[in-house]
Design a protein around this motif. Structure first.
Motif, mmCIF file in Angstrom:
data_model
loop_
_atom_site.group_PDB
_atom_site.id
_atom_site.type_symbol
_atom_site.label_atom_id
_atom_site.label_comp_id
_atom_site.label_asym_id
_atom_site.label_seq_id
_atom_site.Cartn_x
_atom_site.Cartn_y
_atom_site.Cartn_z
ATOM 1 N N HIS B 247 0.815 -1.223 0.000
ATOM 2 C CA HIS B 247 0.000 0.000 0.000
ATOM 3 C C HIS B 247 0.848 1.273 0.000
ATOM 4 O O HIS B 247 0.390 2.335 -0.429
ATOM 5 C CB HIS B 247 -0.913 -0.061 1.228
ATOM 6 C CG HIS B 247 -1.841 1.092 1.360
ATOM 7 N ND1 HIS B 247 -2.836 1.354 0.453
ATOM 8 C CD2 HIS B 247 -1.923 2.078 2.289
ATOM 9 C CE1 HIS B 247 -3.486 2.444 0.824
ATOM 10 N NE2 HIS B 247 -2.950 2.905 1.934
ATOM 11 N N LEU B 248 2.103 1.168 0.462
ATOM 12 C CA LEU B 248 2.945 2.362 0.550
ATOM 13 C C LEU B 248 3.226 2.975 -0.831
ATOM 14 O O LEU B 248 3.524 4.156 -0.937
ATOM 15 C CB LEU B 248 4.253 2.053 1.283
ATOM 16 C CG LEU B 248 4.087 1.856 2.798
ATOM 17 C CD1 LEU B 248 5.416 1.517 3.459
ATOM 18 C CD2 LEU B 248 3.480 3.092 3.451
ATOM 19 N N LEU B 249 3.119 2.175 -1.878
ATOM 20 C CA LEU B 249 3.278 2.734 -3.220
ATOM 21 C C LEU B 249 2.167 3.728 -3.508
ATOM 22 O O LEU B 249 2.396 4.781 -4.107
ATOM 23 C CB LEU B 249 3.248 1.614 -4.268
ATOM 24 C CG LEU B 249 4.468 0.697 -4.255
ATOM 25 C CD1 LEU B 249 4.271 -0.481 -5.188
ATOM 26 C CD2 LEU B 249 5.696 1.479 -4.660
ATOM 27 N N GLU B 250 0.948 3.393 -3.056
ATOM 28 C CA GLU B 250 -0.166 4.326 -3.240
ATOM 29 C C GLU B 250 0.020 5.562 -2.378
ATOM 30 O O GLU B 250 -0.309 6.670 -2.788
ATOM 31 C CB GLU B 250 -1.494 3.654 -2.873
ATOM 32 C CG GLU B 250 -2.058 2.825 -4.000
ATOM 33 C CD GLU B 250 -3.172 1.934 -3.506
ATOM 34 O OE1 GLU B 250 -4.162 2.474 -2.975
ATOM 35 O OE2 GLU B 250 -3.040 0.700 -3.639
ATOM 36 N N VAL B 251 0.528 5.341 -1.163
ATOM 37 C CA VAL B 251 0.807 6.484 -0.290
ATOM 38 C C VAL B 251 1.805 7.402 -0.987
ATOM 39 O O VAL B 251 1.632 8.619 -1.039
ATOM 40 C CB VAL B 251 1.369 6.014 1.077
ATOM 41 C CG1 VAL B 251 1.815 7.211 1.909
ATOM 42 C CG2 VAL B 251 0.338 5.188 1.821
ATOM 43 N N ASN B 252 2.839 6.791 -1.557
ATOM 44 C CA ASN B 252 3.880 7.561 -2.236
ATOM 45 C C ASN B 252 3.284 8.421 -3.352
ATOM 46 O O ASN B 252 3.586 9.606 -3.472
ATOM 47 C CB ASN B 252 4.926 6.579 -2.783
ATOM 48 C CG ASN B 252 6.096 7.285 -3.438
ATOM 49 O OD1 ASN B 252 6.107 7.479 -4.643
ATOM 50 N ND2 ASN B 252 7.079 7.682 -2.639
ATOM 51 N N LYS B 253 2.401 7.821 -4.150
ATOM 52 C CA LYS B 253 1.768 8.573 -5.242
ATOM 53 C C LYS B 253 0.919 9.711 -4.692
ATOM 54 O O LYS B 253 0.962 10.837 -5.179
ATOM 55 C CB LYS B 253 0.871 7.636 -6.071
ATOM 56 C CG LYS B 253 1.582 7.049 -7.265
ATOM 57 C CD LYS B 253 0.596 6.264 -8.130
ATOM 58 C CE LYS B 253 1.080 4.838 -8.317
ATOM 59 N NZ LYS B 253 0.037 3.815 -8.332
ATOM 60 N N ALA B 254 0.128 9.390 -3.676
ATOM 61 C CA ALA B 254 -0.799 10.390 -3.125
ATOM 62 C C ALA B 254 -0.043 11.578 -2.548
ATOM 63 O O ALA B 254 -0.443 12.724 -2.733
ATOM 64 C CB ALA B 254 -1.687 9.760 -2.055
ATOM 65 N N VAL B 255 1.049 11.316 -1.838
ATOM 66 C CA VAL B 255 1.739 12.442 -1.189
ATOM 67 C C VAL B 255 2.574 13.220 -2.199
ATOM 68 O O VAL B 255 2.718 14.430 -2.098
ATOM 69 C CB VAL B 255 2.598 12.006 0.024
ATOM 70 C CG1 VAL B 255 1.717 11.287 1.042
ATOM 71 C CG2 VAL B 255 3.789 11.163 -0.370
ATOM 72 N N LYS B 256 3.080 12.515 -3.188
ATOM 73 C CA LYS B 256 3.867 13.223 -4.192
ATOM 74 C C LYS B 256 2.973 14.172 -4.989
ATOM 75 O O LYS B 256 3.336 15.309 -5.235
ATOM 76 C CB LYS B 256 4.519 12.214 -5.133
ATOM 77 C CG LYS B 256 5.570 12.868 -5.999
ATOM 78 C CD LYS B 256 5.828 12.106 -7.263
ATOM 79 C CE LYS B 256 6.738 12.914 -8.179
ATOM 80 N NZ LYS B 256 6.824 12.294 -9.501
#
Ligand code: SF4
Ligand code: SF4
Lengths: 63, 517
Positions: B247-256
């Motif tokens: 899920h951290l990949l999605e977090v990465n996209k969202a925060v970027k």
């Protein structure tokens, strides 16, 4: 009708002090205490006692 | 007042034993081009300017500058399954745990005292031990307000879980706090419900999906509001295997996409002895390779920071070195009135600028040489380095409390993380259990660079397939790593050495806080 703090479990974080609408909570000799004369259990002000809702140690309980 | 000392003497170059008086030598860390240190080339110059002397955000700066966290914010407004605030022990080194809480007045005194002793000091942060914005952020802002008046050259930053962030963004902007770290572990309430049992928001305790949903919305809103005002935002995520790892990949996209400039993925620290929900329920932390896989996958998203050692909320000194014991409340009270003078820090900063320029040139030359002889196709390898700072290989194998891990290949040498170990030589003689621990911690590495190593551990390393290398003693890490890689690639071609691809390593729990014994 008042709440109290179980001092043995209190981490002295102060979260309750900041939330109390009646300034009933203060730091006395290194631990937080509730002044029963000021505590209203938050009735009429909030849905639930604020100190109990915020306390991370769950140590604000009915006296 | 202590004045400017050369970097080499600060970092104890040439000394094998931990120096007694040098300010910043006990554990140290070095290197320069760690992932996000590339600076102007792949970073907005305005951002680089803000972060280049910030040890928590710039992987280059953390070798030269110190940050200090003051523990003025004990209250928290959420409960995390990886935290148990009841547990407060000075042997501990989890984030959020401090042994001494300070009032804003005490904190100011402490900061001014430390600033006089340590010219490297450039950043003051408030991260806890609770949440810096809980309890209306009263102590946090009182501290910053005084500090801005008394020591305007220090950068201010704060960390928060984000729940109370939107209502404080204006205040944050007003105090000129230009760095904020938000801990964001999920962007999906279903995931969040497994991490946060409850939150306190709008005078109510919320649980389950409701709690996670509110937290998520507040975090995203706060992040957007900060970046819209030009305030730098770093995001921290705790990697919890089986809960939020992919899920951290999605977090990465969202925060970027919302403007975060760095995304720092940290391993879960989980130990039953900490009494956390995860610790007690057997939730494990990630292995070194699991962590690296997620970090690699997020690379190219928001820039990743890998040097974070999960320092304690009251850590003082260069990242990884905890000098907090020298500045306890009692000792600060005894110091009386502290005068403030920023001369030493200014001279120190100028000195560092000059040194950095020279290094960038020699690294580029070494990399060009590798590409010429090895080509650009070769697989990179990992190297563990024993260092106490100054970007040099200057630590004895047996004295190392941590190894810095470098990935080196045709693309250059880049810092990718730390591995904590127990000191092999503690008390004078090496012991076998500790050595096994060290081997496990660097098992995915091809070589270990040291200033010096004894015959016995040297043999065990070689038997385990990790080459001990002392021929680069006291040289710069990255140039040495590139020289080694050139040689390694040749030997690999001749079939003299075998690749260690596919090996994994164990992450030690707890942050490194090298206390002097
Ligand atoms: S119950 Fe309400 S009034 Fe009483 S101490 Fe707690 S917060 Fe204050
Ligand atoms: S919130 Fe709970 S732990 Fe914190 S000071 Fe109040 S009673 Fe103590």
């Amino acid at each position: 009708m008042a709440y109290k703090i179980k001092s043995a479990e209190c981490t002295v974080c102060g979260a309750c002090e900041a939330e109390c609408p009646n300034i009933a909570i203060s730091l006395k000799k290194g631990t937080y205490v509730i002044d029963p004369a000021k505590c209203t259990e938050c009735q009429g002000q909030f849905d639930s006692p604020q100190c109990a809702a915020v306390c991370p140690a769950d140590c604000c309980v009915p006296a | 007042m202590s004045n400017v000392v050369s970097l080499d003497s600060i970092f104890g170059l040439g000394q094998l034993a931990p120096p007694e008086v040098a300010p910043a030598a006990a554990s140290g860390c070095s290197s320069s081009s760690c992932g996000s240190s590339d600076g102007p080339a792949d970073m907005d110059p305005a951002v680089w300017d803000k972060v280049k002397n910030h040890p928590c955000y710039s992987e280059e700066a953390h070798h030269y500058f110190a940050r200090m966290h003051v523990a003025v914010a004990p209250a928290c407004n959420i409960q995390c399954n990886y935290c148990n605030r009841k547990y407060d022990c000075s042997n501990e080194s989890r984030p959020g745990v401090v042994s001494e809480k300070l009032t804003p007045d005490q904190a100011i005194k402490k900061i001014l005292a430390v600033a006089q002793e340590i010219p490297q000091l450039s950043v003051i942060g408030i991260a806890g031990p609770g949440d810096s914005l809980a309890a209306a952020g009263k102590n946090t802002f009182a501290t910053f307000e005084h500090l801005q008046k008394k020591a305007p050259d220090l950068k201010l930053c704060l960390s928060t879980n984000g729940l109370a962030l939107p209502e404080h963004v204006d205040t944050i902007a007003q105090y000129n706090i230009d760095h904020v770290t938000i801990t964001i572990n999920m962007v999906d309430p279903e995931v969040g419900a497994q991490i946060y049992p409850w939150i306190f928001h709008k005078h109510k305790r919320w649980t389950g999906l409701d709690a996670a949903k509110i937290l998520h919305e507040q975090q995203m809103l706060g992040l957007e509001m900060l970046t819209a005002r030009g305030i730098l935002v770093k995001v921290n995520s705790v990697m919890i295997p089986g809960v939020n790892d992919e899920h951290l990949l999605e977090v990465n996209k969202a925060v970027k996409s919302r403007g975060a400039f760095l995304h720092n993925i940290m391993p879960l620290i989980s130990d039953p002895a900490h009494g956390t929900y995860f610790g007690l329920n057997g939730q494990r932390g990630p292995t070194a390779q699991e962590l690296k896989v997620v970090q690699d996958a997020c690379e190219g998203g928001a820039k990743l920071m890998r040097h974070c050692r999960q320092c304690r909320a009251d850590a003082v000194g260069l990242l990884g070195e905890d000098r907090g014991d020298e500045f306890t409340a009692d000792k600060i009270e005894a110091m009386g009135v502290v005068a403030y003078d920023d001369e030493a820090r200014r001279t120190y900063r100028e000195h560092v600028e000059a040194e950095r320029a020279g290094r960038n040139a020699s690294k580029a030359a070494a990399q060009a040489e590798v590409q010429e002889t090895v080509g650009v196709e070769a697989e990179p390898i990992l190297i563990a380095v024993a260092t106490k700072g100054g970007e040099r290989i200057n630590e004895h194998f047996g004295h190392a409390r941590e190894f810095q891990i470098y990935e080196v290949g045709p693309g250059g040498a880049k810092f990718v993380g730390h591995r904590r170990v127990d000191q092999y030589c503690e008390g004078g003689s090496g012991d076998v259990d500790t050595l096994d621990g060290v081997l496990a911690a660097i098992n995915d590495c091809t070589a270990v660079f040291v200033a010096k190593i004894g015959g016995c551990p040297s043999k065990s390393l070689a038997d385990a397939g990790i080459e001990p290398v002392d021929r680069f003693a006291f040289d710069y890490i990255e140039e040495s790593a590139l020289a080694y890689f050139k040689d390694y690639a040749e030997r690999l071609g001749q079939g003299v050495v075998r690749s260690r691809a596919g090996q994994d390593a164990v992450i030690r729990t707890g942050a490194l806080t090298a206390r002097r014994a």
